[in-house]
Structures are given as structure tokens and as C-alpha cells.
Design a protein around this motif. Sequence first.
Motif, PDB file in Angstrom:
ATOM      1  N   GLU A 311       0.808  -1.220   0.000  1.00  0.00           N
ATOM      2  CA  GLU A 311       0.000   0.000   0.000  1.00  0.00           C
ATOM      3  C   GLU A 311       0.841   1.271   0.000  1.00  0.00           C
ATOM      4  O   GLU A 311       0.514   2.243   0.688  1.00  0.00           O
ATOM      5  N   HIS A 329      -8.332  -3.200  -1.342  1.00  0.00           N
ATOM      6  CA  HIS A 329      -7.527  -3.425  -0.139  1.00  0.00           C
ATOM      7  C   HIS A 329      -6.421  -2.365  -0.029  1.00  0.00           C
ATOM      8  O   HIS A 329      -6.273  -1.706   1.002  1.00  0.00           O
ATOM      9  N   GLU A 330      -5.649  -2.207  -1.087  1.00  0.00           N
ATOM     10  CA  GLU A 330      -4.490  -1.295  -1.009  1.00  0.00           C
ATOM     11  C   GLU A 330      -4.930   0.161  -0.939  1.00  0.00           C
ATOM     12  O   GLU A 330      -4.274   0.975  -0.281  1.00  0.00           O
ATOM     13  N   HIS A 333      -5.987   0.985   2.593  1.00  0.00           N
ATOM     14  CA  HIS A 333      -4.820   1.228   3.460  1.00  0.00           C
ATOM     15  C   HIS A 333      -4.408   2.700   3.483  1.00  0.00           C
ATOM     16  O   HIS A 333      -3.705   3.127   4.405  1.00  0.00           O
ATOM     17  N   GLU A 352      -4.334  -4.296   8.594  1.00  0.00           N
ATOM     18  CA  GLU A 352      -4.800  -5.393   7.739  1.00  0.00           C
ATOM     19  C   GLU A 352      -6.236  -5.814   8.013  1.00  0.00           C
ATOM     20  O   GLU A 352      -6.946  -6.237   7.103  1.00  0.00           O
ATOM     21  N   ALA A 355      -8.222  -3.148   6.116  1.00  0.00           N
ATOM     22  CA  ALA A 355      -8.099  -3.274   4.652  1.00  0.00           C
ATOM     23  C   ALA A 355      -8.817  -4.531   4.166  1.00  0.00           C
ATOM     24  O   ALA A 355      -9.430  -4.544   3.095  1.00  0.00           O
ATOM     25  N   TYR A 413      -4.864 -10.545   9.209  1.00  0.00           N
ATOM     26  CA  TYR A 413      -5.741 -10.082   8.126  1.00  0.00           C
ATOM     27  C   TYR A 413      -7.198 -10.501   8.374  1.00  0.00           C
ATOM     28  O   TYR A 413      -8.057  -9.690   8.670  1.00  0.00           O
TER      29      TYR A 413
HETATM   30 ZN    ZN Z   1      -2.815  -5.061   3.519  1.00  0.00          ZN
END
Ligand code: ZN
Length: 483
Positions: A311, A329-330, A333, A352, A355, A413
Amino acid sequence: MSRSAPVVPATAVVRAVVRAVPRAAALLAFVLTLSACAGCDAAKSGATGLRDPYFPKMGNGGYDVTHYGLTLDYDPDGNHLRGTAVITARATQDLDAFDLDLKGLHVKSVTVEGTKARWDRAGQELTVHPKGDLDKGETFRTTVRYSGSPGTITDPDGSEEGWLRTGDGALALGEPTGSMAWYPGNHHPSDKATYDLAVTVPEGLQAVSNGELKNESTRKGHTTFAWHTAEPMASYVTTLAIGTYRTEASTTDGGLPVYVAVDPSQAKPSRKVLAKIPEVMTWAEETFGPYPFSSTGAIVDRPDDAEYALETQNRPVFPGAPDTETLVHELAHQWYGNSVTPRTWRDMWLNEGFATYAEWLWQEEHGGETAQEIFDALYDGDYYQDRTDDEDIWSFPPGKPSGAAHISDSPVYERGAMVLHKIRQKVGDDTFRELLRGWATAHRHANADTDEFTAYVEKLAPDEDFDGIWDEWLYGEGKPAKP
Ligand code: ZN
Ligand code: TRP
């Protein structure tokens, strides 16, 4: 790209030696400090590490960096880097010496406030002894001139970061410790700073980094790219991608600059997903609140160039075209990780978990599975189709990873996201949305830890009792009982 597979016993020996050298140096320094300081005031050296529970030597005490000015020159053929780092910092104590983190490379000179300084090195610690003492509260500039072949760092979990050589250049990735492979600094997420990075490469190549491109100029067969990052940035999300890229600058409907750089071989497979950046950004702003940075985008290198997406601030890096969930996801972040940054690496699940939960929410709101369905599949053990690690998710609690080798494992995560889902179940959708936005706002451009998070949640919903969630889902060993 050349990458040699590590041989386990040899690596272990190297690690033992690498660990032993700074330890001996530290012991010697301690003995010298004792004898030199008998009867004198407390030592005025800044600490050699910030005692992060997972990476104790990362970062340094006694000062706070406000700005990095990096001027780099890179020759990909010889993997040769020449650099000047001008580090502006404020002393947080009186200092007669302080450390920077730098792994490998050759230091040619160090000055503090323009005056030559003595320095020594032990492992990743570059200790600077300024000519005169620095006073608490004083802002001072340190200039380090260095050169050499930057190296790759193998993480405790076996993944690679630092300076990765790619098919057509190089790629710098820094989570959790890789940035010390290419510039000296206070390499810990708790010390964020603004950046200016001017990179010179052979004409025909490009250099892409964080922030905004302020200038590009070619002289005598070399091109210099000047990048500026105006918002605080943790060093682990700094990046530099050198190679041949197709670049495209545009803006979202809201006027936010978008800059994407794509390896030509990835142009076709990534066209569709990169076209979704404005849509993802709009969704993310509605869900997480105002975007904290002044530009967005992506860097897409070849699939072999890195082992994972990262990220990196403003502009995440992807090894090959990402799928939409990875893009979500990125980009999530940028709020959770890059703007609200973990205080230590123990708080990695705050990055995590959020994200990953962003991926679940995106799917839920775009015709995919609901977060509840994903949660249930994870709990019941039929989430991973092509992996045998359904049980790994229960191997340690997200709030306390079982070692530096595990900070990127699925408890951080997926089980981290499950903690957020348990909170959503308890407080309801409206309050949960307030939490997503409120948490990102409360610690915008700052650092936060897990205790601050649990306190925040308890204040947001004062009538609820969260002890069960904290005890079982956040900190509890093993698989929580079915509710
Ligand atoms: Zn991540
Ligand atoms: N934090 C990265 C992400 O979530 C992934 C990542 C960085 C990673 N370093 C890693 C994954 C090491 C596994 C191993 O996008």
C-alpha cells in the motif's frame, strides 16, 4: 531479475553473525558509557532502537524527523546508487550522539548543521556524533552522502523487501524494514515525515515514487524526476520504481490527481481494473471519509518483480494486474495504515483488519458475498478453496502476533477483519459506519495503537459491553466459541 534461493543453514549462520555483531557493539558501548559517565549526568545519546515489540532495533530515540530531502542517482546496469539524504529533525532530548538506520551501502560523509560530524556503523545502526551537542527542542539538519549497491532484505517470514532488482530496473518496498536498504532515516512507523525525492536515471527510464511529480528534466542522457510528498508518510510505505512504464496522469470527477505507471507488459491485463480507481476512490470516501492525501494512483510492475502488493502511499505497488478486491484493499490502506499508522508493529492488525474488511464491504455492496457470509465461511473453515490453512487463522490472536515472522499471517488479516465484524454485529450498521469514518478522522496523519482503538469503540457505543470481543476475538488464544 536475479534472485538466489536462500539455503537455510547458511542463512541461519549469517543471521547469527549479523545479530552477534551489533550485540557485541552494544555491550561495548554500554561498558564505555558506564566508565565514561561515572559521576556525570545521564548519557545524552539517543536510543539505538525504539524497542518495538517485534523489531526492537528499528527506529531511534532522541529526535523526530520532520522532512527527508533525498537526491538519488541510480544506474540499473551496475545496481549502483549514489545518494544524498538531508534529514531535518527536532531533538526530543539533549543529544551528543544519535543513530540513523541504514543497511549496507558506503557512507562517504556526514554533516550536522553544515559541520562535519564523526560517525560509526554497527549493523544497521549509523551513529552520528555531531561536533557540538544538540539541545532539546532544537531543529537540526543532518546530511549523509552515501553510495553503493543497495540490497534486498529477507523478512523474518522469508518474504523479500528492500531494494528489489526488476526485469528493467528496480523496485523499493519497505514493509516492515526495507526502506533502510536505500536511504538512512528513522525507520519506524511512529516517526512520519514529509518527503522530497529527486531521482536521476538513464534517459529512457522512468522513476516513479510517492506524492506528486513536480518536475522532470533531461540533461546529457540522464533524466531527473522530482517527487514531493506534502503529507506525513511512514518510511515503510515509501517507494521508488525505476524502469520502463507507461504513465498516465488524470483526475477524478472530484478533482483528485490520479497517476498510474504500468509496466508495458501489464498494460493490457491491468487496463480494466485501473480504470476503476475513480470509482473505488468515490466509494472509499463515502465509506471511510475524506481522502487524506493529495493524489492517488498505482504502480503495476511485472508479476515476478515482487511477491506481494503493498500500500505504498498515494500509489500502491502491484506485481502484475491486481483483481478489484486487491485494489480496494491497497486503497483502503491509505486511510488505515498510511494516514492512521500503527504505533508499533504489534498494531499491524489495525492496518490489515481494516483493509481486509474493506474488501468484504466492497463485495457486499457490489453484488458479491456479504461480510456475514465471508465471516461464516471463515469460521466454519470453508473459506480457503486452494489453501490448506483454514486452521491457521486461529493460530494466534490478531492483537498479539506470535512473532515477527507472523505479522503478515491470516490471523492479522482475516481474523482482524472478523474482530471488526463482531463489533458491527454488536453496534449495528449505522454506528459501525460512524466507527469507520470516525476512527480514520480521529487519528488522521498520526499514529494509533490497539488500546486507543478499543477505547475509541467503547466511547462510541458506551452502553455496550465489548469485553467478550476483546477477550476472545482480539486477544484470545485459539478459536472463539460459536456465539
Ligand atoms: Zn494489507
Ligand atoms: N501489507 C501488504 C498488504 O496487505 C502485504 C505484505 C507486505 C506482505 N509484506 C508482506 C504479505 C510480507 C506477506 C509477507 O497489501
